[in-house]
Design a protein around this motif. Structure first.
Motif, PDB file in Angstrom:
ATOM      1  N   ILE A   1       2.630  -0.809   1.068  1.00  0.00           N
ATOM      2  CA  ILE A   1       3.581  -1.006   2.159  1.00  0.00           C
ATOM      3  C   ILE A   1       4.949  -0.436   1.764  1.00  0.00           C
ATOM      4  N   ALA A   2       5.320  -0.664   0.504  1.00  0.00           N
ATOM      5  CA  ALA A   2       6.591  -0.098   0.026  1.00  0.00           C
ATOM      6  C   ALA A   2       6.566   1.422   0.146  1.00  0.00           C
ATOM      7  N   ARG A   3       5.427   2.015  -0.190  1.00  0.00           N
ATOM      8  CA  ARG A   3       5.318   3.470  -0.086  1.00  0.00           C
ATOM      9  C   ARG A   3       5.452   3.920   1.365  1.00  0.00           C
ATOM     10  N   ALA A   4       4.819   3.137   2.267  1.00  0.00           N
ATOM     11  CA  ALA A   4       4.885   3.519   3.677  1.00  0.00           C
ATOM     12  C   ALA A   4       6.296   3.415   4.239  1.00  0.00           C
ATOM     13  N   ILE A   5       7.053   2.403   3.830  1.00  0.00           N
ATOM     14  CA  ILE A   5       8.396   2.264   4.415  1.00  0.00           C
ATOM     15  C   ILE A   5       9.440   3.081   3.674  1.00  0.00           C
ATOM     16  N   ALA A   6       9.048   3.698   2.546  1.00  0.00           N
ATOM     17  CA  ALA A   6      10.011   4.473   1.756  1.00  0.00           C
ATOM     18  C   ALA A   6      10.663   5.574   2.583  1.00  0.00           C
ATOM     19  N   LEU A   7       9.900   6.156   3.505  1.00  0.00           N
ATOM     20  CA  LEU A   7      10.431   7.273   4.287  1.00  0.00           C
ATOM     21  C   LEU A   7      11.157   6.800   5.545  1.00  0.00           C
ATOM     22  N   ARG A   8      11.339   5.495   5.655  1.00  0.00           N
ATOM     23  CA  ARG A   8      12.009   4.917   6.821  1.00  0.00           C
ATOM     24  C   ARG A   8      11.397   5.413   8.121  1.00  0.00           C
ATOM     25  N   PRO A   9      10.101   5.196   8.277  1.00  0.00           N
ATOM     26  CA  PRO A   9       9.399   5.701   9.455  1.00  0.00           C
ATOM     27  C   PRO A   9       9.685   4.835  10.676  1.00  0.00           C
ATOM     28  N   SER A  10       9.305   5.313  11.844  1.00  0.00           N
ATOM     29  CA  SER A  10       9.427   4.446  13.016  1.00  0.00           C
ATOM     30  C   SER A  10       8.072   3.897  13.438  1.00  0.00           C
ATOM     31  N   LEU A  11       6.991   4.543  12.974  1.00  0.00           N
ATOM     32  CA  LEU A  11       5.655   4.034  13.304  1.00  0.00           C
ATOM     33  C   LEU A  11       4.809   3.949  12.044  1.00  0.00           C
ATOM     34  N   ILE A  12       4.145   2.814  11.871  1.00  0.00           N
ATOM     35  CA  ILE A  12       3.204   2.696  10.758  1.00  0.00           C
ATOM     36  C   ILE A  12       1.808   2.482  11.319  1.00  0.00           C
ATOM     37  N   VAL A  13       0.896   3.337  10.883  1.00  0.00           N
ATOM     38  CA  VAL A  13      -0.499   3.175  11.265  1.00  0.00           C
ATOM     39  C   VAL A  13      -1.172   2.391  10.153  1.00  0.00           C
ATOM     40  N   ALA A  14      -1.708   1.229  10.492  1.00  0.00           N
ATOM     41  CA  ALA A  14      -2.343   0.395   9.476  1.00  0.00           C
ATOM     42  C   ALA A  14      -3.834   0.364   9.760  1.00  0.00           C
ATOM     43  N   ASP A  15      -4.612   0.982   8.870  1.00  0.00           N
ATOM     44  CA  ASP A  15      -6.055   1.052   9.087  1.00  0.00           C
ATOM     45  C   ASP A  15      -6.741  -0.088   8.342  1.00  0.00           C
ATOM     46  N   GLU A  16      -7.115  -1.122   9.040  1.00  0.00           N
ATOM     47  CA  GLU A  16      -7.757  -2.294   8.428  1.00  0.00           C
ATOM     48  C   GLU A  16      -6.963  -2.749   7.203  1.00  0.00           C
ATOM     49  N   ALA A  17      -5.650  -2.789   7.356  1.00  0.00           N
ATOM     50  CA  ALA A  17      -4.795  -2.995   6.195  1.00  0.00           C
ATOM     51  C   ALA A  17      -4.958  -4.364   5.552  1.00  0.00           C
ATOM     52  N   VAL A  18      -5.467  -5.349   6.277  1.00  0.00           N
ATOM     53  CA  VAL A  18      -5.598  -6.672   5.670  1.00  0.00           C
ATOM     54  C   VAL A  18      -7.052  -7.128   5.568  1.00  0.00           C
ATOM     55  N   SER A  19      -7.977  -6.266   5.984  1.00  0.00           N
ATOM     56  CA  SER A  19      -9.382  -6.690   6.028  1.00  0.00           C
ATOM     57  C   SER A  19      -9.959  -7.000   4.661  1.00  0.00           C
ATOM     58  N   ALA A  20      -9.500  -6.269   3.651  1.00  0.00           N
ATOM     59  CA  ALA A  20     -10.103  -6.439   2.334  1.00  0.00           C
ATOM     60  C   ALA A  20      -9.463  -7.600   1.570  1.00  0.00           C
ATOM     61  N   LEU A  21      -8.493  -8.260   2.168  1.00  0.00           N
ATOM     62  CA  LEU A  21      -7.741  -9.278   1.427  1.00  0.00           C
ATOM     63  C   LEU A  21      -8.246 -10.686   1.726  1.00  0.00           C
ATOM     64  N   ASP A  22      -8.040 -11.560   0.765  1.00  0.00           N
ATOM     65  CA  ASP A  22      -8.410 -12.953   0.956  1.00  0.00           C
ATOM     66  C   ASP A  22      -7.506 -13.617   1.989  1.00  0.00           C
TER      67      ASP A  22
END
Lengths: 343, 329, 285
Positions: free
Chosen positions: A168-189
């Protein structure tokens, strides 16, 4: 108001099989004529089961695969037309991605500092001398504090949740306006999933982000997303505001999904009487003709296998691709405790 | 109350790895009654799968069952010979796993594999076994079972493979079926099919089920009684309605509040901090205390025993010391 | 706030390597052989190539540790010198062929499609030609100098590495961390050199180690056929020269043969240990 991201008639087909001398043996219709838009600040969910094309859609938005046809506009500009390096860079900066598998999305041979410095350096977000400080700031922002203590560590020294924070830190590093999250929490407990979702919620308010949230988890959709797009075998079958879709779905596949998903409440869950959908999800290589859902649909009639259903506007932004979407009697208010496919 | 079908007492299983000894299962006691569906729920690494493998005596090195006892239908499983155990496993005690592919031989037709399993456990000829296999496949809702029997595993979808595995498991009419995350790899609509199937078969065979899962939704819908596991220990036990309506252990509460269920919208998530501990060096005292919102001074020093709170309900938490008549530690 | 609860300690590479006892033995033998090849010529009393430093065909004794050959040359001195030639050919050829293999396999794997098809057909052509036969031809045609032998072996050995690297590149290029770098705007060069190559090097290094042994054997084989560099005695050449007297003076073949055997075996053992070190999945276990 103009949409942040606007996708029209997107088609992504992949050839499979075949060799040097023969043509491709078959074509996967991964995404087949999809329209979708994300407004500034909005969280849009794309839900569906495997083979529905949701991941292909996400990758197309990021330019990770080439669409066969259709347009993708970002802030009104056609992305595929924008072939000048500068425009492409600006686009790249504005849209970032969080991947599904936190164990696969970090280079195992790079330290956290190297991983997070990469986008900063490429796009010159901060002067070189300040990269380290910026990385520390990003780490603190995603809840890995004190950031300094993480800089020299390698991915395998972190847990899944911590890795996803780094991503997530890597994704926001570029100060984007849109983040595409592909099953970003599916693998987590469960407990870690809630932490990451809370973090994404916080970042959205703090940084004014929009999310295109690819998931199969309807629980996450209801609590996290404002609008839902339901996909089945490369088609959008229904879309609309989350609450409205959950309260009165107008497509039998949406209904089936809602009925099938586990509910964390024994009383409500056990009152459900409906039978689950039968059969397997057909292969996207040879999708059924006309309405792609008709082979498994409990309310299918003859027309469904012969005529492709139109997109029916159900009001308030809800649209359904079903012949019967307009027939209100078929769509009673959806109640989880008595979920029943309307006959 | 009649004698339970399976009783595990103070089961301890450790993994002796190069980086240290993992206390994967640390004094787990549980029981499963006749015809009962019991859930063992917890997050990854909490020891729930290791518990299941210990019950089946399928723990492989570097893992090892260190102590405890498992009584199944009058026999102490841990003292049986490996040969006797093989007769129990896949016979009266069957298991369904998360990934069917690892338990199906890719080079053998699925029919042969079921027939082989049947002939191993029941003294029947091959034609009789074949008939039983067909019957089992039809029973798990495989259309055109006579065709599917000739298929190789890779020709089947994930849901179909899981059905084949279930057919194998039920072909011996087990009295207890242990299902370890049986639907985790499947899509939602297929998951619903498989779970309904398991529930139906359980009714038909009047067998018991131990469902190992991380999904509270499946627990709510398909189980009668629940054990919640955290960091190698069972922290709470109760009937399903009690656990969901009135969770007692702070960890169970945290799990429930972190679970997003599609039947309600939660505006603001309030997750618990931190992550499950490493079981090589688990925290002293109550293993949940570093993340607990209700921790007291003694929680970091003394591990709480299991307090019986109501009939059939207990929690391993100091909050219930006074409310409880102190049960067996 | 999240705090660091537990960061597993990284086992040092030597710890992982030393779990495999064979590899440790291999490494020790290899070090000894290297020392011998470098140091022996300086310390020994007898010059490697000089004839009549002792009686003809004298058995091993305290003066001539490995005996002497027909021409009265000290076998130990010659074998040590031959070892340095063999090791040089082995490491030199392995280095060059690994480089070729990484470049060709990397290009094929990263770009795929027609580039891949073209390069892989080329690789196959090199693979189907009997390697030893072509080496004989090359050396016979260009002359038997150490340099030519080294190049001939290198040219013949790269396809194996190329196929390996191609496979690694193919699977790595679709990994999520490579996509993540793409999304971050990384250029092709930095994708190849920053993301993919470092992760592909593990098996390549292991393979290169094994290739050193193979190259040494190939060189010995060429020399045995009389195609070695006549100005620099290698172990293979010693074996060839001693063919006739093998029965009467076993030491003339046994010791050079032993050096080849030890070098190749220890290289294989070391390769085994490196597999464990360089495979991240084997760590933490």
């Amino acid at each position: 108001m103009s949409a942040l991201l606007e996708i029209q008639d997107l088609e992504v087909h992949f050839p499979v099989g075949g060799g040097w001398f023969s043509g491709p043996r078959a074509v996967v219709h991964a995404v087949d004529g999809v329209d979708l838009s994300v407004e500034p600040g909005e969280i849009v969910a794309v839900v569906g089961e495997s083979g529905c094309g949701k991941t292909t859609l996400a990758r197309s938005v990021l330019g990770l695969n080439q669409p066969t046809a259709g347009t993708i506009r970002f802030r009104g500009k056609d992305v595929r037309g924008a072939r000048s390096a500068q425009e492409m860079r600006a686009y790249r900066r504005a849209i970032q991605m969080i991947f599904q598998d936190p164990f696969d999305s970090l280079n195992p041979r790079k330290t956290v500092l190297q991983t997070l410095a990469q986008p900063l350096r490429i796009h010159g977000i901060v002067p070189r001398s300040e990269i380290r400080a910026e990385v520390v700031r990003l780490l603190n922002l995603v809840g890995l504090s004190p950031g300094e203590s993480y800089l020299g560590r390698y991915p395998h020294q972190f847990s899944g949740g911590q890795r996803q924070r780094i991503c997530i830190a890597r994704a926001i590093a570029l100060r984007p306006s849109l983040i595409v999250a592909d099953e970003a929490v599916s693998a987590l407990d469960i407990s870690i999933r809630a932490q990451i979702l809370a973090l994404l919620q916080k970042l959205r308010t703090d940084l004014g982000l929009s999310y295109l949230f690819i998931t199969h988890d309807l629980g996450v959709v209801r609590s996290f997303c404002e609008r839902v797009v339901v996909m089945y075998l490369g088609h959008v079958v229904e879309e609309g505001p989350t609450e409205q879709i959950f309260e009165r779905p107008r497509h039998p596949y949406t209904t089936a999904l809602l009925e099938a998903c586990p509910l964390a409440d024994p009383i409500v869950a056990r009152r459900r009487t409906s039978a689950p959908l039968t059969g397997d999800i057909p292969s996207p290589v040879r999708p059924p003709k006309a309405c792609r859902f008709h082979t498994r649909c409990p309310m299918a009639e003859e027309i469904c296998g012969t005529v492709a259903p139109p997109i029916v506007d159900c009001g308030n932004g809800q649209k359904s691709r079903c012949h019967f979407a307009g027939d209100l009697d078929r769509w009673p208010k959806f109640d989880f405790s008595s979920a029943k496919a309307s006959a | 109350m009649s004698k339970p079908l399976l009783t595990a007492t103070n089961l301890v299983t450790k993994l002796f790895t190069d980086s240290g000894t993992v206390q994967a299962v640390d004094g787990v006691s549980l029981h499963i009654g006749h015809g009962e569906a019991v859930a063992l729920v917890g997050e990854s690494g909490c020891g729930k799968s290791m518990t299941a493998l210990s019950l089946m005596r399928l723990v492989r090195p570097p893992g090892q069952i260190v102590s405890g006892s498992v009584n199944f239908d009058g026999a102490d499983l841990l003292s049986l010979s490996e040969r006797e155990m093989r007769a129990v496993r896949g016979g009266r005690l069957a298991m369904v796993f998360q990934d069917p592919m690892t338990f199906l031989n890719p080079l053998m037709r699925v029919g042969e594999q079921i027939v082989e399993a049947i002939m191993l456990h029941q003294r029947v000829g091959s034609s009789e076994a074949r008939r039983t296999a067909l019957e089992a496949l039809e029973r798990v809702g495989i259309p055109a079972a006579a065709t599917v029997i000739e298929y190789f595993p890779h020709q089947l979808s994930g849901g179909m493979r899981q059905r084949v595995l279930i057919a194998m498991a039920i072909s011996s009419k087990p009295t207890l079926l242990i299902a370890d995350e049986p639907t985790t790899a499947l899509d939602v609509t297929i998951q619903a099919q498989i779970m309904r199937l398991l529930a139906k078969l359980r009714g038909e065979l009047s067998s018991s089920m131990l469902l190992i899962t991380h999904d509270l939704g499946l627990v709510a819908e398909y189980c009668d009684r629940v054990y919640v596991m955290y960091a190698g220990r069972i922290v709470e036990e109760g009937d399903v309605y009690g656990i969901f309506a009135n969770p007692r252990h702070p960890y169970t509460r945290a799990l429930l509040s972190s679970t997003l269920s599609p039947d309600r919208r939660i505006e603001k998530l309030a997750p618990i901090d931190g992550q499950p501990p490493n079981l090589i060096t688990p925290p002293p005292g109550c293993r949940f205390h570093p993340r607990c919102r209700e921790r007291m001074a003694r929680c970091s020093e003394e591990a709480p025993p299991n307090f019986d709170i109501a009939p059939g309900a207990s929690a391993r938490c100091w909050l219930y010391e006074e409310a409880a008549r102190v049960g067996a530690p | 706030m999240t705090t660091i609860t537990h960061i597993p300690a990284e086992p040092s590479w030597w710890r992982i390597f030393s779990r495999n006892r064979g590899s440790v033995v291999g490494a020790v033998v290899l070090v000894v052989l290297f020392a011998l090849a470098i140091v022996a010529p300086m310390l020994l009393r007898f010059e490697a190539g000089r004839i009549d430093v002792g009686p003809s065909m004298a058995p091993p004794s305290l003066v001539h540790l490995m005996g002497t050959d027909e021409l009265g040359r000290d076998v130990f001195a010659r074998a040590a010198a031959g070892l340095s030639v063999s090791l040089m050919v082995g490491f030199g050829a392995a280095t060059i062929s690994t480089f070729l293999g990484v470049v060709i396999g990397g290009l094929a794997g990263f770009f795929g499609r027609s580039i891949d098809a073209l390069l892989m057909r080329l690789t196959e052509i090199f693979q189907v030609i009997p390697r030893f036969f072509l080496a004989v031809l090359l050396v016979a045609f260009f002359g038997a100098s150490i340099f030519n032998i080294l190049i001939a072996i290198a040219v013949l050995s790269w396809p194996e590495i190329a196929r390996l690297v191609r496979g690694e590149f193919l699977s790595l290029r679709s990994r999520q961390f490579v996509d993540a770098a793409r999304v971050a705007g990384a250029s092709r060069t930095s994708l190849i050199f920053g993301e993919i190559l470092p992760n592909a090097l593990g098996p390549v290094v292991v393979n290169a180690t094994l290739m050193v042994g193979q190259a040494m054997l190939l060189e010995a084989g060429l020399s045995y056929l009389g195609l070695g560099d006549p100005t620099k005695a290698s172990l293979g050449q010693m074996l060839q020269e001693a063919q006739q007297i093998m029965r009467s003076a076993w030491w003339t073949t046994a010791f050079p043969g032993m050096f080849i055997f030890l070098a190749v075996l220890s290289l294989n053992l070391v390769g085994d240990g490196l597999t464990d070190v360089l495979n991240p999945r084997a760590r933490g276990r």
